[in-house]
Design a protein around this motif. Sequence first.
Motif, PDB file in Angstrom:
ATOM      1  N   ALA A   4      34.722  39.940  42.534  1.00 55.84           N
ATOM      2  CA  ALA A   4      35.010  38.555  43.109  1.00 55.84           C
ATOM      3  C   ALA A   4      33.606  38.035  43.743  1.00 55.84           C
ATOM      4  O   ALA A   4      32.853  38.578  44.327  1.00 55.84           O
ATOM      5  N   ARG A   5      33.312  36.778  43.605  1.00 54.15           N
ATOM      6  CA  ARG A   5      32.018  36.319  44.254  1.00 54.15           C
ATOM      7  C   ARG A   5      32.386  36.020  45.618  1.00 54.15           C
ATOM      8  O   ARG A   5      33.515  36.169  46.312  1.00 54.15           O
ATOM      9  N   SER A   8      35.718  34.366  47.856  1.00 56.49           N
ATOM     10  CA  SER A   8      36.629  34.074  47.222  1.00 56.49           C
ATOM     11  C   SER A   8      37.890  33.829  47.966  1.00 56.49           C
ATOM     12  O   SER A   8      37.906  33.930  49.274  1.00 56.49           O
ATOM     13  N   ARG A   9      38.880  33.382  47.483  1.00 56.22           N
ATOM     14  CA  ARG A   9      40.205  32.542  48.239  1.00 56.22           C
ATOM     15  C   ARG A   9      40.967  33.718  48.553  1.00 56.22           C
ATOM     16  O   ARG A   9      42.191  34.170  47.690  1.00 56.22           O
ATOM     17  N   ARG A  10      41.125  34.441  49.603  1.00 51.35           N
ATOM     18  CA  ARG A  10      41.846  35.565  49.857  1.00 51.35           C
ATOM     19  C   ARG A  10      43.208  35.207  50.202  1.00 51.35           C
ATOM     20  O   ARG A  10      44.165  35.836  49.758  1.00 51.35           O
ATOM     21  N   ILE A  39      42.728  39.869  41.263  1.00 52.39           N
ATOM     22  CA  ILE A  39      41.785  38.573  41.006  1.00 52.39           C
ATOM     23  C   ILE A  39      42.934  37.602  41.386  1.00 52.39           C
ATOM     24  O   ILE A  39      44.234  37.415  40.945  1.00 52.39           O
ATOM     25  N   ARG A  40      42.436  36.431  42.288  1.00 48.89           N
ATOM     26  CA  ARG A  40      43.231  35.516  42.872  1.00 48.89           C
ATOM     27  C   ARG A  40      43.016  34.279  42.255  1.00 48.89           C
ATOM     28  O   ARG A  40      41.864  34.118  41.536  1.00 48.89           O
ATOM     29  N   GLU A  43      39.304  32.178  41.909  1.00 49.86           N
ATOM     30  CA  GLU A  43      38.311  33.263  41.718  1.00 49.86           C
ATOM     31  C   GLU A  43      37.470  33.354  40.543  1.00 49.86           C
ATOM     32  O   GLU A  43      38.140  33.034  39.452  1.00 49.86           O
ATOM     33  N   ASN A  44      36.242  33.216  40.487  1.00 47.77           N
ATOM     34  CA  ASN A  44      35.469  33.707  39.344  1.00 47.77           C
ATOM     35  C   ASN A  44      34.979  34.922  39.277  1.00 47.77           C
ATOM     36  O   ASN A  44      34.366  35.418  40.315  1.00 47.77           O
TER      37      ASN A  44
END
Length: 135
Positions: A4-5, A8-10, A39-40, A43-44
Amino acid sequence: MARARPGSRRGARPLLEFRNVTVIRGAGFRVLDALSVTIREGENVAILGPNGSGKSSFIQTITRELYPQSGAPGFVFRIWGRGRWDVFDLRSLLGIVSNDLLRAFTTEMTGLDVVLSGFFVANEPSTLMWLYGGI
């Protein structure tokens, strides 16, 4: 394999959650060995690696073309929070773009055209889109 970059949105809900996932093909060859990845939403993710590193096997496991062994301790295999899917329902929600798609069509199709072919499926807010290829 998948990263994930940063930033990322935890707190976002997991779209894909694999814990201790192992996939065996043929005469006992492990194509994925105790893979853990989340993968959330939002996320990219790019799936990168050399030939034979398991990129295609990872995608085929998501699309249920390959099936993981489920007996390992801590095993989790969920897509959109669900461990069980009708394969056709699941595949209708996935936009997968690969070099194989480009090869399947005429040489008049550009790489950009191939990537954009996944746009319409991936434009849905709850749809996963995978872009992968060998390095």
